[in-house]
Motif scaffolding. Structure first.
Motif, PDB file in Angstrom:
ATOM      1  N   ILE A 144      16.330   9.413   6.805  1.00 12.71           N
ATOM      2  CA  ILE A 144      15.218  10.381   6.761  1.00 12.71           C
ATOM      3  C   ILE A 144      15.587  11.683   7.453  1.00 12.71           C
ATOM      4  N   HIS A 145      16.611  11.649   8.302  1.00 13.14           N
ATOM      5  CA  HIS A 145      17.083  12.873   8.960  1.00 13.14           C
ATOM      6  C   HIS A 145      18.155  13.581   8.126  1.00 13.14           C
ATOM      7  N   LYS A 146      18.778  12.864   7.212  1.00 13.27           N
ATOM      8  CA  LYS A 146      19.823  13.438   6.364  1.00 13.27           C
ATOM      9  C   LYS A 146      19.270  13.981   5.044  1.00 13.27           C
ATOM     10  N   TYR A 147      18.214  13.335   4.534  1.00 10.53           N
ATOM     11  CA  TYR A 147      17.726  13.660   3.189  1.00 10.53           C
ATOM     12  C   TYR A 147      16.216  13.889   3.240  1.00 10.53           C
ATOM     13  N   ASP A 148      15.778  15.022   2.717  1.00 12.87           N
ATOM     14  CA  ASP A 148      14.352  15.343   2.792  1.00 12.87           C
ATOM     15  C   ASP A 148      13.550  14.704   1.663  1.00 12.87           C
ATOM     16  N   ASN A 149      14.207  13.890   0.828  1.00 19.12           N
ATOM     17  CA  ASN A 149      13.513  13.220  -0.278  1.00 19.12           C
ATOM     18  C   ASN A 149      13.450  11.710  -0.088  1.00 19.12           C
ATOM     19  N   VAL A 150      13.682  11.207   1.117  1.00 22.55           N
ATOM     20  CA  VAL A 150      13.762   9.765   1.356  1.00 22.55           C
ATOM     21  C   VAL A 150      12.550   9.275   2.144  1.00 22.55           C
ATOM     22  N   ILE A 151      12.023   8.149   1.706  1.00 24.97           N
ATOM     23  CA  ILE A 151      10.982   7.414   2.428  1.00 24.97           C
ATOM     24  C   ILE A 151      11.540   6.035   2.752  1.00 24.97           C
ATOM     25  N   ILE A 152      11.363   5.606   3.990  1.00 24.15           N
ATOM     26  CA  ILE A 152      11.655   4.226   4.366  1.00 24.15           C
ATOM     27  C   ILE A 152      10.327   3.496   4.499  1.00 24.15           C
ATOM     28  N   SER A 153      10.203   2.349   3.871  1.00 25.28           N
ATOM     29  CA  SER A 153       8.991   1.555   4.070  1.00 25.28           C
ATOM     30  C   SER A 153       9.324   0.317   4.895  1.00 25.28           C
ATOM     31  N   LEU A 197      14.111   1.289  -4.195  1.00 27.56           N
ATOM     32  CA  LEU A 197      15.299   0.483  -3.887  1.00 27.56           C
ATOM     33  C   LEU A 197      15.017  -0.347  -2.638  1.00 27.56           C
ATOM     34  N   ALA A 198      15.135  -1.642  -2.751  1.00 24.98           N
ATOM     35  CA  ALA A 198      14.929  -2.522  -1.603  1.00 24.98           C
ATOM     36  C   ALA A 198      16.276  -2.910  -1.015  1.00 24.98           C
ATOM     37  N   SER A 199      16.396  -2.782   0.305  1.00 22.97           N
ATOM     38  CA  SER A 199      17.627  -3.179   0.991  1.00 22.97           C
ATOM     39  C   SER A 199      17.250  -3.739   2.364  1.00 22.97           C
ATOM     40  N   PRO A 200      17.409  -5.064   2.548  1.00 16.00           N
ATOM     41  CA  PRO A 200      17.914  -6.085   1.636  1.00 16.00           C
ATOM     42  C   PRO A 200      17.051  -6.196   0.373  1.00 16.00           C
ATOM     43  N   ASN A 201      17.725  -6.562  -0.718  1.00 14.84           N
ATOM     44  CA  ASN A 201      17.081  -6.584  -2.021  1.00 14.84           C
ATOM     45  C   ASN A 201      16.658  -7.998  -2.403  1.00 14.84           C
ATOM     46  N   LEU A 254      12.550   5.828  -2.375  1.00 13.62           N
ATOM     47  CA  LEU A 254      11.890   4.973  -1.388  1.00 13.62           C
ATOM     48  C   LEU A 254      12.765   3.744  -1.155  1.00 13.62           C
ATOM     49  N   ILE A 255      13.233   3.595   0.070  1.00 15.59           N
ATOM     50  CA  ILE A 255      14.057   2.440   0.441  1.00 15.59           C
ATOM     51  C   ILE A 255      13.151   1.446   1.157  1.00 15.59           C
ATOM     52  N   ASP A 256      12.949   0.327   0.517  1.00 14.19           N
ATOM     53  CA  ASP A 256      12.034  -0.709   0.999  1.00 14.19           C
ATOM     54  C   ASP A 256      12.804  -1.644   1.939  1.00 14.19           C
ATOM     55  N   ASP A 314       0.841  -1.202   0.000  1.00 15.16           N
ATOM     56  CA  ASP A 314       0.000   0.000   0.000  1.00 15.16           C
ATOM     57  C   ASP A 314       0.876   1.251   0.000  1.00 15.16           C
ATOM     58  N   ILE A 315       1.938   1.222   0.782  1.00 12.20           N
ATOM     59  CA  ILE A 315       2.858   2.369   0.844  1.00 12.20           C
ATOM     60  C   ILE A 315       3.490   2.621  -0.527  1.00 12.20           C
ATOM     61  N   LEU A 316       3.871   1.565  -1.227  1.00 16.61           N
ATOM     62  CA  LEU A 316       4.467   1.727  -2.554  1.00 16.61           C
ATOM     63  C   LEU A 316       3.494   2.406  -3.503  1.00 16.61           C
ATOM     64  N   ASN A 317       2.243   1.967  -3.485  1.00 17.65           N
ATOM     65  CA  ASN A 317       1.230   2.560  -4.355  1.00 17.65           C
ATOM     66  C   ASN A 317       0.935   4.007  -3.993  1.00 17.65           C
TER      67      ASN A 317
END
Length: 350
Positions: free
Chosen positions: A195-204, A150-154, A178-180, A88-91
């Motif tokens: 998320i504290h270093k970059y204002d364009n990053v989402i962690i899911s 980008l998924a990490s672990p991928n 988005l880092i999954d 859902d977050i990805l969508n």
């Protein structure tokens, strides 16, 4: 009958193919990366009271769940959006940041849902190639991408991506990254600090794997309040049901229990990797609750088929980079013993 007015991008997109879900209980199910261990029974205390409220809508913004998640993740509730699983977050991210026709980028071997939802959305797609070791060997620089998954672990390899390259990707991106982290609890690293270093990053994140709640569909976006505010506009109203919110919040209270489960899964994973290599498999190291392995004495498709005949399910992919590999979910020690026994029998019969 007139032709239905189906959008062309939908018509041309192959549907996402999930792992097999057998309708009988006589299989050892090592194909869909579920947790083999049940959640603590204590999380079900009070569930009856929630069942008695099912005629009422749930909290539309999952307040208690987000507060519980914030405490575990070390952020504010304003940094968190709850989703119906991380899918859902990805969508939501796709619909928030990408107009149809704009570019979405991801790796050429990764979670296949990225490709499916991007195509259905009508996005332009750029796939970034991994190297011959199925690793990202440079930052993913794609200035035209409005969203990078980008998924990490991928998956399905199972290793973390190079942290230095991920940082450089976030620094250089003109869109959202988005880092999954669906599998991150089975590793020793994470990227929440991004998320504290970059204002364009989402962690899911998801509670499906590590928290044994795959049937409840609970996921999260963790990002700056500015990003969360915009994604919340796109989120479906009442996107998490009452029971999912209740069980997700309760599960977060039992960190010690889950830490023990994660450690057990990792121990079993390491034993499986060693055992498969002794059985003449090529096996990637893993930071996840699965391993990707290739038998050197039988095709992976034959191995998958013969194991299925013996009521052991693993996952085989048709992707050209890994069509001679199977992905094996880490089960209990008893389940893995049975898997290894059946593989040993097949090898001895060759």
């Amino acid at each position: 009958m007139p032709m239905l007015p189906i959008r062309e991008c939908v018509r041309q997109t192959p549907g996402y193919v999930p792992g097999e879900q057998p309708q009988t209980t006589d299989y050892i199910k090592l194909n869909t990366n579920e947790n083999p261990y049940s959640p603590p029974q204590e999380i079900f205390e009070g569930l009856q009271q929630e069942l008695e409220k099912v005629r009422l809508y749930p909290d539309p913004v999952s307040t208690k769940l987000r507060k519980a998640a914030a405490q575990v993740f070390g952020v504010s509730p304003e940094n968190i959006l709850a989703g119906n699983g991380s899918d859902d977050i990805l969508n939501i991210a796709l619909r928030t940041f990408v107009n149809p026709g704009e570019t979405v980028a991801f790796l050429d071997l990764t979670y296949s849902l990225y490709d499916t939802i991007a195509r259905v959305h009508g996005s332009s797609i750029i796939e970034i190639s991994l190297n011959h070791n199925l690793e990202l060997d440079q930052p993913l620089i794609c200035s035209e991408a409005k969203l990078i998954f980008l998924a990490s672990p991928n998956p399905p390899v199972g290793k973390h991506l190079n942290r230095e390259y991920l940082e450089k990707t976030c620094e250089e991106a003109t869109g959202v990254v988005l880092i999954d982290e669906a599998y991150v609890d089975f590793s020793e690293d994470n990227h929440l600090d991004f998320i504290h270093k970059y204002d364009n990053v989402i962690i899911s994140r998801t509670m499906s794997k590590s928290y044994s709640l795959a049937g409840m569909r609970v996921g999260f976006a963790i990002a700056s309040p500015a990003i969360i505010e915009q994604m919340d506009k796109v989120r479906d109203s009442y996107n998490l049901d009452r029971l999912a919110q209740f069980l997700g919040a309760k599960a977060f209270e039992f960190q010690d229990y889950y830490q023990q489960i994660w450690q057990q899964v990792c121990q079993t994973r390491n034993r499986l990797i060693t055992s498969l290599r002794n059985l003449e498999f090529l096996v990637f190291d893993s930071d996840s609750n699965f391993v990707l392995a290739s038998p050197q004495w039988m095709t992976a498709l034959d191995l998958y088929t013969k194991l299925k005949e013996r009521k052991v399910l693993v996952r085989h992919f048709k992707h050209p980079l890994i069509n001679n590999y199977v992905r094996i979910t880490i089960g209990t020690n008893t389940q893995i013993d049975r898997l290894l026994e059946e593989i040993g029998n097949l090898k001895n019969d060759k």
